[in-house]
Design an enzyme around this catalytic site. Structure first.
Site, short mmCIF file in Angstrom:
data_model
loop_
_atom_site.label_atom_id
_atom_site.label_comp_id
_atom_site.label_asym_id
_atom_site.label_seq_id
_atom_site.Cartn_x
_atom_site.Cartn_y
_atom_site.Cartn_z
N HIS A 6 67.89 49.86 -23.26
CA HIS A 6 67.77 49.85 -21.72
C HIS A 6 68.79 48.80 -21.16
O HIS A 6 69.46 47.81 -22.15
CB HIS A 6 66.41 49.22 -21.32
CG HIS A 6 65.45 50.25 -21.69
ND1 HIS A 6 64.08 49.55 -21.99
CD2 HIS A 6 65.16 51.39 -21.29
CE1 HIS A 6 63.33 50.54 -22.39
NE2 HIS A 6 63.95 51.80 -21.81
N ASP A 16 56.61 53.90 -14.95
CA ASP A 16 57.43 53.72 -16.34
C ASP A 16 56.91 52.68 -17.21
O ASP A 16 56.74 51.31 -16.78
CB ASP A 16 58.87 53.90 -15.86
CG ASP A 16 59.82 53.99 -17.04
OD1 ASP A 16 59.33 54.69 -17.73
OD2 ASP A 16 61.08 53.58 -16.67
P1 13P Z 1 68.71 52.68 -18.45
O1 13P Z 1 68.29 51.28 -17.52
O2 13P Z 1 69.60 52.04 -19.64
O3 13P Z 1 69.25 53.70 -17.77
O4 13P Z 1 67.37 53.12 -19.15
C1 13P Z 1 66.26 53.64 -18.37
C2 13P Z 1 65.08 53.91 -18.77
O5 13P Z 1 64.98 54.16 -19.82
C3 13P Z 1 63.83 53.49 -18.22
O6 13P Z 1 62.67 53.56 -18.85
#
Ligand code: 13P
Length: 290
Positions: free
Chosen positions: A180, A82
């Site tokens: 995020h 990610d």
């Molecule tokens: P969150 O941490 O707000 O759930 O977002 C996760 C995300 O988009 C990871 O790429």
């Protein structure tokens, strides 16, 4: 074949208007919880690692454990790195056995974002690995990617079409106002119309490039359903799982201060994470789709 790249599963989700949860994990108990819950809920699923935990445990180690856990699973499962903002590390993860890679060059100018994203696409497509790219920037903190709220830029729908065409990415993460981390308000300002326009331009004549919604933690159920109905078919959840992991650990140890039984802490974490993942699979509509 349970281990897949993300493209096929998300084209199906786009066509059938549900979303697949993409859950960020930092350790193998969380990974086990996600795999077992996907099997139990008969749901396709994406397991994600951010760059720091991937480097800490080793991409080869993550991929090997993933393969061992997922190869017998009767549901499609993908391992995704990610928000990787280094082309070289995207390639390292591809070589290690990740089946989907996100190159996040969204903080660069458009042309440079295209150049870096295309380098990763060219490498990964030769190996049957799918690639996610991002256009616009998502505010908040996700591992090493930090974007201030007033610096976040939403995704331009026309540029999104050009970005998809020029890079050949398999999945697009368009910034539409989600963030995020923990939202500071219960009603974050999301640009639903922008998502609808992007979905229409890219997938209007049939599923072409599935759209990714970042920043799942803290959104209301109604908001999540709306984002899915407007075309989001990969839904990222990270912070909620981190909180669940740590809160469960603290709570278990506080309640069992003289226990000294790590296996019981693992079991408590497994059950708590399974509960969160299960809830998301129902909400996103992926339960029963595998
Ligand atoms: P969150 O941490 O707000 O759930 O977002 C996760 C995300 O988009 C990871 O790429």
């Amino acid at each position: 074949m349970p281990i897949v790249n993300a493209k096929e599963m998300l084209l199906t989700a786009t066509a059938e208007k549900y979303a697949v949860g993409a859950f960020n994990v930092t350790n193998f108990i969380q990974m086990k919880a996600v795999v077992e819950t996907a099997i139990h809920k008969q749901s396709p699923v994406i397991i994600q690692t951010s760059v720091t935990p991937s480097k800490f445990r080793g991409p080869d180690v993550f991929a090997a454990v993933f393969k061992t856990m997922a190869r017998e699973a009767p549901v499609p499962i993908c391992l995704h790195v990610d928000h990787c903002n280094e082309v070289d590390y995207c390639i390292t993860c591809a070589d290690a056995g990740y089946t989907n890679v996100m190159i996040d060059a969204s903080q660069h100018e458009f042309a440079e974002n295209i150049r870096q994203t295309k380098m990763v696409v060219d490498y990964c497509h030769a190996r049957n690995i799918s690639v996610e790219g991002e256009l616009g920037t998502v505010s908040g903190v996700e591992d090493q990617v930090v974007v201030a709220e007033d610096e976040a830029q939403l995704c331009d729908p026309d540029l999104a079409v050009e970005f998809v065409d020029q890079t050949g990415i398999d999945l697009l993460a368009p910034a539409i106002g989600t963030a995020h981390g923990v939202y500071k308000t219960t009603t974050p300002k999301l640009d639903f119309d922008r998502l609808a326009t992007i979905a229409q331009k890219i997938n209007g004549s049939g599923p072409h490039t599935p759209l990714v919604i970042h920043g799942g933690t803290g959104l209301s159920d109604d908001t999540v359903r709306k984002l899915v109905s407007l075309g989001g078919s990969k839904f990222n959840v990270s912070t909620e799982l981190k909180h669940c992991l740590l809160d469960t650990t603290y709570d278990y140890i506080a309640a069992n201060r003289s226990g000294y039984d790590p296996g019981k802490v693992d079991r408590a974490i497994l059950e708590a994470i399974s509960g969160v993942v299960s809830k998301w699979m129902e909400l996103l509509g992926s339960a029963g789709r595998a």
